[in-house]
Design an enzyme around this catalytic site. Structure first.
Site, PDB file in Angstrom:
ATOM      1  N   HIS A 244     -31.304  40.120 -32.174  1.00 56.09           N
ATOM      2  CA  HIS A 244     -31.319  39.896 -30.731  1.00 56.09           C
ATOM      3  C   HIS A 244     -30.116  40.651 -30.144  1.00 56.09           C
ATOM      4  O   HIS A 244     -29.130  40.057 -29.730  1.00 56.09           O
ATOM      5  CB  HIS A 244     -31.223  38.400 -30.447  1.00 56.09           C
TER       6      HIS A 244
ATOM      7  N   ARG B 108     -39.939  41.176 -26.360  1.00 62.66           N
ATOM      8  CA  ARG B 108     -39.691  40.029 -27.251  1.00 62.66           C
ATOM      9  C   ARG B 108     -40.981  39.727 -27.989  1.00 62.66           C
ATOM     10  O   ARG B 108     -42.065  39.729 -27.397  1.00 62.66           O
ATOM     11  CB  ARG B 108     -39.243  38.802 -26.465  1.00 62.66           C
TER      12      ARG B 108
ATOM     13  N   LYS C  73     -56.598  40.208 -27.431  1.00 61.58           N
ATOM     14  CA  LYS C  73     -57.893  40.758 -27.863  1.00 61.58           C
ATOM     15  C   LYS C  73     -57.731  41.610 -29.123  1.00 61.58           C
ATOM     16  O   LYS C  73     -58.665  42.281 -29.554  1.00 61.58           O
ATOM     17  CB  LYS C  73     -58.488  41.639 -26.760  1.00 61.58           C
TER      18      LYS C  73
ATOM     19  N   ARG D 216     -33.693  32.910 -20.287  1.00 63.52           N
ATOM     20  CA  ARG D 216     -32.546  33.773 -20.000  1.00 63.52           C
ATOM     21  C   ARG D 216     -32.844  35.265 -20.168  1.00 63.52           C
ATOM     22  O   ARG D 216     -32.543  36.070 -19.284  1.00 63.52           O
ATOM     23  CB  ARG D 216     -31.370  33.453 -20.959  1.00 63.52           C
ATOM     24  N   THR D 217     -33.393  35.625 -21.313  1.00 63.98           N
ATOM     25  CA  THR D 217     -33.482  37.064 -21.607  1.00 63.98           C
ATOM     26  C   THR D 217     -34.427  37.748 -20.628  1.00 63.98           C
ATOM     27  O   THR D 217     -34.082  38.774 -20.030  1.00 63.98           O
ATOM     28  CB  THR D 217     -33.939  37.274 -23.066  1.00 63.98           C
TER      29      THR D 217
HETATM   30  N1   CP Z   1     -30.620  33.234 -25.517  1.00 62.90           N
HETATM   31  C1   CP Z   1     -31.936  33.461 -25.335  1.00 62.90           C
HETATM   32  O1   CP Z   1     -32.506  34.366 -25.923  1.00 62.90           O
HETATM   33  O2   CP Z   1     -32.542  32.626 -24.444  1.00 62.90           O
HETATM   34  P1   CP Z   1     -34.083  32.721 -24.027  1.00 62.90           P
HETATM   35  O3   CP Z   1     -34.891  32.393 -25.262  1.00 62.90           O
HETATM   36  O4   CP Z   1     -34.257  31.707 -22.939  1.00 62.90           O
HETATM   37  O5   CP Z   1     -34.337  34.121 -23.581  1.00 62.90           O
END
Ligand code: CP
Length: 361
Positions: free
Chosen positions: A130, A102, A81, A52-53
């Site tokens: 998040h 991320r 590396k 999603r993100t």
């Molecule tokens: N909600 C969420 O962060 O989903 P993903 O890990 O798929 O990005």
């Protein structure tokens, strides 16, 4: 340093309300926004899996008329590396106008923001924060409940490692009349820094529970979470706790008719598919809201002329004090400054600037 969003509290309540309005305007008038980012590039640096993100950031940038570059797993980048987060951020600043990161280590996007010359968005750092999921969650709540005030919200499942929970609690704590019900096994309780500093520190009502069935009838919102297997040090403990809470259509009979059921997804088995047809299930609406809120955030940060606060503002550096959290970026990248915010100087208690875990002198 450009304006970045690492923690949801980097945005004021007025700014969040502004992002909600922009996202709703984009939903109603998408053509008005279709060229807003023409010629701009978003870099997506995903050192950890995501559906999603990452893809909603990409969809968001494309729908704004911009372009996207990046990677979706660390082995395809020079991090494999040994390249540091700071150098990666400096390099990507040469190629992109904004970046979303991320990372499995708490604080990695903060390090990136200190070294990038373009805005950095935290797309999830370890079990820490998040913030863009929180923006998606807030828009979902606003559209379903009409307001973010006077709500009783139950967070259920893995409240220890569930970074979406930490960020949403921080955001909702700023709206009047929020009541929090924290439903988890003792081993997966909310971290003390969130409980003490956000809830107790602001005198916000909360209670802890272990039974979902008992508290379900009093909730306006039920926020289910996955037990985060990848964050457990002991696989046997994960096996013991993984089925702690499973929401079924039958259990929902105990809930209010106007409840909304949320989940940041992915789910494993904590919400039975039998719940999906219930009109109270809102987790796929959250997915859609995520794209619009990320569009609003990209626009805001690209248009911003404000600079972030200086790196390490209000923090102190000690020669010998080290963060003991093995999931903190400072434990992986040894050359980072070991900086801390004072919590209680008279008692020698400080908080790591990267992961927010407490340490004692
Ligand atoms: N909600 C969420 O962060 O989903 P993903 O890990 O798929 O990005």
């Amino acid at each position: 340093m450009k304006r970045s969003v690492i923690d949801i509290l980097d945005l004021t309540t007025a700014e969040i309300d502004g992002l909600l309005s922009t996202a709703e305007d984009i939903m109603d008038h998408p053509a008005k926004y279709a060229e807003k980012c023409r010629g701009k590039k978003l870099a997506t640096l995903f050192f950890e899996p995501s559906t999603r993100t990452r893809l909603s950031f990409e969809a968001a940038m494309y729908e704004l008329g911009g372009n996207v570059l990046g990677f979706s797993e660390p082995n395809s980048s020079s991090a494999s590396k040994g390249e540091s987060m700071a150098d990666t951020a400096r390099v990507l600043s040469c190629y992109a106008d904004i970046m979303a990161i991320r990372h499995p280590m708490a604080g990695a996007p903060y390090v990136a923001a200190q070294n990038a010359s373009v805005p950095v968005i935290n797309a999830g750092d370890g079990g820490h924060c998040h913030p863009t999921q929180t923006l998606a969650d807030l828009l979902t709540i606003k559209r379903k409940r009409g307001s973010l005030e006077n709500l009783t919200i139950g967070f259920c499942g893995d409240l220890k490692y569930g970074r979406t929970v930490h960020s949403l609690i921080a955001a909702l704590a700023r709206y009047p009349g929020t009541n929090f019900v924290l439903i988890s096994p003792e081993e997966l309780a909310l971290p003390s820094y969130v409980k003490r500093e956000i809830l107790e520190g602001q005198g916000i009502a909360y209670r802890q529970a272990t039974s979902l069935e008992v508290v379900l009838p009093e909730l306006d919102i039920l926020y289910m979470t996955r037990i985060q297997r990848e964050r457990f040090e002991n696989p046997e403990e994960y096996e013991r706790l993984k089925d702690s809470y499973i929401l079924t259509a039958e259990k929902l009979n105990r809930a209010r008719e106007d409840l909304i059921v949320m989940h940041p997804l992915p789910r494993v088995n904590e919400i039975s598919v039998s719940v999906d047809a219930d009109p109270r299930a809102c987790y796929f609406l959250q997915v859609l809201c995520g794209k619009y809120m990320r569009m609003a955030l990209i626009l805001k940060l690209l248009e911003s002329t404000a600079a972030d606060v200086a790196p390490f503002a209000d923090s102190v550096v000690f020669d010998k004090l080290r963060c003991k959290n093995p999931s903190c970026i400072s434990s992986k990248e040894q050359e980072l400054r070991h900086a801390f915010y004072p919590v209680s100087e008279e008692n020698g208690i400080y908080r790591c600037v990267y992961c927010e875990e407490k340490v004692k002198l």
